[in-house]
Motif scaffolding. Sequence first.
Motif, short mmCIF file in Angstrom:
data_model
loop_
_atom_site.label_atom_id
_atom_site.label_comp_id
_atom_site.label_asym_id
_atom_site.label_seq_id
_atom_site.Cartn_x
_atom_site.Cartn_y
_atom_site.Cartn_z
N THR A 20 -1.27 -5.95 3.52
CA THR A 20 -1.47 -4.88 2.56
C THR A 20 -1.27 -3.55 3.28
N LEU A 21 -0.53 -2.65 2.65
CA LEU A 21 -0.28 -1.32 3.16
C LEU A 21 -0.87 -0.31 2.19
N ILE A 22 -1.78 0.52 2.70
CA ILE A 22 -2.46 1.53 1.89
C ILE A 22 -2.00 2.90 2.37
N THR A 23 -1.46 3.73 1.46
CA THR A 23 -0.95 5.03 1.87
C THR A 23 -1.41 6.13 0.90
N SER A 24 -1.51 7.34 1.45
CA SER A 24 -1.80 8.54 0.67
C SER A 24 -1.00 9.70 1.22
N ARG A 25 -0.92 10.79 0.44
CA ARG A 25 -0.02 11.89 0.74
C ARG A 25 -0.57 12.96 1.69
N LYS A 26 -1.86 13.30 1.54
CA LYS A 26 -2.35 14.51 2.20
C LYS A 26 -3.88 14.55 2.21
N PRO A 27 -4.46 15.53 2.91
CA PRO A 27 -5.91 15.62 2.96
C PRO A 27 -6.59 15.67 1.59
#
Length: 180
Positions: free
Chosen positions: A154-161
Amino acid sequence: MKVAFLVAPEGVEQVELTEPWQAVKDAGWTPELVSTDPGEIQGFNHLDKADTFPVDKTLADASAGDYIGLVLPGGVANPDFLRMKPDAVAFTKSFFDAGKPVAAICHAPWTLVEADVLRGRKLTSWPSLETDIRNAGGTWVDEQLQICTEGPNTLITSRKPDDLKAFNQGFVDEFRKAAG
């Protein structure tokens, strides 16, 4: 259970290290700071120096088998440095090879691009990485949180603070599932 945080000796966006670190502690797990060099790492608030943090293990002493998952904080310089270090790239790839979850925020997917683990996966990041991700075979989306379960892990990603609350909840939930 332990969670690895891979960071360069300097250039990590401090809030992208400290808030996920606290989320790991709040989950009852043990965060460990892994870096290329022993000593301390230098955090940054965007381009300004912030606090320093002690390194728990160097890459030479760390193994994916020691952890339930990997967190890759961002900052512009941090992942750019890591992607140029073969041992950092290999360490990152080893979590994919072991089927363990990986969480990456902001510019951190640059390390994933170098590890060649994005082919056929959907993820998000800081917008300037869109072309790099697409060139690496990934599908870039502009979303607060992206959880990709296609592939070996599983890969969990977000853009910014600004996305940290969703990022922290998303990766803690996914790491908990993976830990059983």
